[in-house]
Scaffold this motif. Structure first.
Motif, PDB file in Angstrom:
ATOM      1  N   MET A   1       0.836  -1.197   0.000  1.00 27.47           N
ATOM      2  CA  MET A   1       0.000   0.000   0.000  1.00 27.47           C
ATOM      3  C   MET A   1       0.873   1.249   0.000  1.00 27.47           C
ATOM      4  O   MET A   1       1.678   1.446   0.900  1.00 27.47           O
ATOM      5  N   THR A   2       0.727   2.057  -1.009  1.00 21.59           N
ATOM      6  CA  THR A   2       1.526   3.271  -1.153  1.00 21.59           C
ATOM      7  C   THR A   2       0.889   4.415  -0.358  1.00 21.59           C
ATOM      8  O   THR A   2      -0.293   4.345   0.016  1.00 21.59           O
ATOM      9  N   PRO A   3       1.645   5.494  -0.106  1.00 17.01           N
ATOM     10  CA  PRO A   3       1.037   6.663   0.546  1.00 17.01           C
ATOM     11  C   PRO A   3      -0.184   7.190  -0.202  1.00 17.01           C
ATOM     12  O   PRO A   3      -1.164   7.621   0.432  1.00 17.01           O
ATOM     13  N   ASP A   4      -0.128   7.169  -1.527  1.00 22.89           N
ATOM     14  CA  ASP A   4      -1.282   7.646  -2.310  1.00 22.89           C
ATOM     15  C   ASP A   4      -2.503   6.759  -2.091  1.00 22.89           C
ATOM     16  O   ASP A   4      -3.633   7.260  -1.987  1.00 22.89           O
ATOM     17  N   THR A   5      -2.280   5.447  -2.039  1.00 24.28           N
ATOM     18  CA  THR A   5      -3.384   4.518  -1.778  1.00 24.28           C
ATOM     19  C   THR A   5      -3.980   4.775  -0.402  1.00 24.28           C
ATOM     20  O   THR A   5      -5.204   4.793  -0.228  1.00 24.28           O
ATOM     21  N   ILE A   6      -3.112   4.984   0.581  1.00 22.05           N
ATOM     22  CA  ILE A   6      -3.585   5.235   1.947  1.00 22.05           C
ATOM     23  C   ILE A   6      -4.373   6.536   2.010  1.00 22.05           C
ATOM     24  O   ILE A   6      -5.429   6.607   2.652  1.00 22.05           O
ATOM     25  N   THR A   7      -3.890   7.576   1.339  1.00 22.25           N
ATOM     26  CA  THR A   7      -4.606   8.864   1.321  1.00 22.25           C
ATOM     27  C   THR A   7      -5.991   8.701   0.708  1.00 22.25           C
ATOM     28  O   THR A   7      -6.993   9.185   1.257  1.00 22.25           O
ATOM     29  N   HIS A   8      -6.048   8.010  -0.420  1.00 22.17           N
ATOM     30  CA  HIS A   8      -7.343   7.768  -1.077  1.00 22.17           C
ATOM     31  C   HIS A   8      -8.275   6.976  -0.161  1.00 22.17           C
ATOM     32  O   HIS A   8      -9.456   7.326  -0.007  1.00 22.17           O
ATOM     33  N   ALA A   9      -7.737   5.905   0.448  1.00 19.82           N
ATOM     34  CA  ALA A   9      -8.561   5.057   1.317  1.00 19.82           C
ATOM     35  C   ALA A   9      -9.043   5.823   2.531  1.00 19.82           C
ATOM     36  O   ALA A   9     -10.220   5.693   2.937  1.00 19.82           O
ATOM     37  N   MET A  10      -8.177   6.633   3.152  1.00 18.47           N
ATOM     38  CA  MET A  10      -8.577   7.388   4.335  1.00 18.47           C
ATOM     39  C   MET A  10      -9.664   8.412   4.001  1.00 18.47           C
ATOM     40  O   MET A  10     -10.592   8.625   4.787  1.00 18.47           O
ATOM     41  N   ASN A  11      -9.566   9.030   2.837  1.00 19.57           N
ATOM     42  CA  ASN A  11     -10.612   9.972   2.424  1.00 19.57           C
ATOM     43  C   ASN A  11     -11.942   9.252   2.240  1.00 19.57           C
ATOM     44  O   ASN A  11     -13.006   9.764   2.617  1.00 19.57           O
ATOM     45  N   THR A  12     -11.875   8.052   1.660  1.00 20.43           N
ATOM     46  CA  THR A  12     -13.096   7.253   1.488  1.00 20.43           C
ATOM     47  C   THR A  12     -13.671   6.847   2.838  1.00 20.43           C
ATOM     48  O   THR A  12     -14.888   6.950   3.065  1.00 20.43           O
ATOM     49  N   PHE A 142       0.808  -6.929   5.454  1.00 23.20           N
ATOM     50  CA  PHE A 142       2.103  -6.279   5.314  1.00 23.20           C
ATOM     51  C   PHE A 142       3.027  -6.923   4.286  1.00 23.20           C
ATOM     52  O   PHE A 142       3.899  -6.258   3.745  1.00 23.20           O
ATOM     53  N   SER A 143       2.856  -8.208   4.016  1.00 19.94           N
ATOM     54  CA  SER A 143       3.709  -8.879   3.033  1.00 19.94           C
ATOM     55  C   SER A 143       3.034  -9.026   1.680  1.00 19.94           C
ATOM     56  O   SER A 143       3.702  -8.985   0.643  1.00 19.94           O
ATOM     57  N   LEU A 144       1.721  -9.211   1.677  1.00 21.28           N
ATOM     58  CA  LEU A 144       1.009  -9.374   0.407  1.00 21.28           C
ATOM     59  C   LEU A 144       0.246  -8.120  -0.012  1.00 21.28           C
ATOM     60  O   LEU A 144      -0.291  -8.056  -1.116  1.00 21.28           O
ATOM     61  N   GLY A 145       0.169  -7.124   0.880  1.00 16.15           N
ATOM     62  CA  GLY A 145      -0.479  -5.867   0.527  1.00 16.15           C
ATOM     63  C   GLY A 145      -1.973  -5.975   0.307  1.00 16.15           C
ATOM     64  O   GLY A 145      -2.546  -5.182  -0.463  1.00 16.15           O
ATOM     65  N   ARG A 146      -2.617  -6.939   0.986  1.00 15.42           N
ATOM     66  CA  ARG A 146      -4.066  -7.083   0.828  1.00 15.42           C
ATOM     67  C   ARG A 146      -4.775  -5.910   1.513  1.00 15.42           C
ATOM     68  O   ARG A 146      -4.455  -5.545   2.642  1.00 15.42           O
ATOM     69  N   ALA A 147      -5.777  -5.354   0.842  1.00 15.73           N
ATOM     70  CA  ALA A 147      -6.364  -4.072   1.256  1.00 15.73           C
ATOM     71  C   ALA A 147      -7.506  -4.185   2.248  1.00 15.73           C
ATOM     72  O   ALA A 147      -7.877  -3.194   2.880  1.00 15.73           O
ATOM     73  N   TRP A 186     -11.543  -1.289   2.454  1.00 14.59           N
ATOM     74  CA  TRP A 186     -10.302  -0.652   2.923  1.00 14.59           C
ATOM     75  C   TRP A 186     -10.028  -0.949   4.396  1.00 14.59           C
ATOM     76  O   TRP A 186      -9.478  -0.108   5.111  1.00 14.59           O
ATOM     77  N   ARG A 187     -10.386  -2.146   4.861  1.00 16.68           N
ATOM     78  CA  ARG A 187     -10.206  -2.421   6.293  1.00 16.68           C
ATOM     79  C   ARG A 187      -8.737  -2.526   6.703  1.00 16.68           C
ATOM     80  O   ARG A 187      -8.404  -2.267   7.855  1.00 16.68           O
ATOM     81  N   SER A 188      -7.846  -2.872   5.791  1.00 11.84           N
ATOM     82  CA  SER A 188      -6.422  -2.877   6.132  1.00 11.84           C
ATOM     83  C   SER A 188      -5.942  -1.457   6.452  1.00 11.84           C
ATOM     84  O   SER A 188      -5.195  -1.240   7.414  1.00 11.84           O
ATOM     85  N   VAL A 189      -6.354  -0.506   5.650  1.00 11.11           N
ATOM     86  CA  VAL A 189      -5.971   0.889   5.887  1.00 11.11           C
ATOM     87  C   VAL A 189      -6.630   1.398   7.165  1.00 11.11           C
ATOM     88  O   VAL A 189      -6.001   2.117   7.957  1.00 11.11           O
ATOM     89  N   GLY A 190      -7.877   0.982   7.399  1.00 12.07           N
ATOM     90  CA  GLY A 190      -8.535   1.326   8.658  1.00 12.07           C
ATOM     91  C   GLY A 190      -7.781   0.768   9.849  1.00 12.07           C
ATOM     92  O   GLY A 190      -7.656   1.433  10.889  1.00 12.07           O
ATOM     93  N   SER A 191      -7.234  -0.430   9.710  1.00 15.06           N
ATOM     94  CA  SER A 191      -6.434  -1.040  10.779  1.00 15.06           C
ATOM     95  C   SER A 191      -5.160  -0.234  11.020  1.00 15.06           C
ATOM     96  O   SER A 191      -4.789   0.037  12.172  1.00 15.06           O
TER      97      SER A 191
END
Length: 203
Positions: A1-12, A142-147, A186-191
């Motif tokens: 998960m890149t910073p851009d992905t995290i930013t998008h997910a957090m906004n959502t 963290f290893s497979l980047g599942r979202a 986006w529960r991984s980003v929520g975590s």
């Protein structure tokens, strides 16, 4: 998960959850976390169980000297006493040898997990001795980047969720999963955000 992905997910997530919308400006978005996929990460997961980060790092340093190439055959070939001298308990040596044996026998493939669904990968990992659902979910995140993973057995995660939701007590794993169902996909980003929120890091 890149910073851009995290930013998008957090906004959502902020649009979907008023509590996140309230907390996000207070602590900011979390940083990405990533670990290398593969056999060596599973081995280090065994080593780190119930140990401090410092102790686990020290043991892995000795293991890396003992086994410069950390793969299944090397683990099977090394004497158990050598791993014990490096700092592993006999139980962890049993788990490590079991992991290596499964990899060599083809009943488990660390590299093959990326081709499985989330639940299939979790089932494959938890079939190994020494790996529970939490360890499997952390690997997927963290290893497979599942979202869309939520490791509800994580105590800090549930404490943070209870604070975020202003509950009197921390939720049970089942309650926690129900509380974040609407965070999908986006529960991984929520975590990640909950761990960040737990530490209370300023912007």
């Amino acid at each position: 998960m890149t910073p851009d992905t995290i930013t998008h997910a957090m906004n959502t997530l902020a649009q979907q959850d008023a509590d996140i919308a309230r907390a996000l400006p207070q602590v900011g978005a979390p940083s990405p976390r990533q670990r290398e996929p593969g056999f060596a990460t599973f081995f280090s997961t065994i080593v780190s169980q119930q140990l401090s980060v410092e102790a686990a790092r020290s043991i892995m340093g000795r293991v890396n000297v003992l086994l410069p190439e950390l793969h299944a055959k090397a683990v099977m070939d090394v004497e158990g006493q050598a791993l014990r001298d490096a700092g592993l308990s006999w139980r962890k040596i049993e788990y490590a040898k079991g992991l290596a044996e499964a990899e060599l026998a083809g009943s488990f493939s660390a590299d093959g997990l990326e081709h499985l669904s989330d639940e299939e990968a979790i089932a494959a990992i938890t079939a190994l001795r020494g790996f529970g659902r939490w360890s499997a979910e952390i690997y997927l995140m963290f290893s497979l980047g599942r979202a869309d993973i939520f490791p509800a057995d994580d105590l800090a995660l549930r404490v943070a969720l209870g604070r975020l939701k202003r509950l009197e007590e921390k939720p049970t794993p089942k309650q926690a999963r129900q509380l974040v169902e609407h965070w999908a996909p986006w529960r991984s980003v929520g975590s990640l955000f909950l761990w960040h929120y737990y530490r209370g890091e300023p912007l």
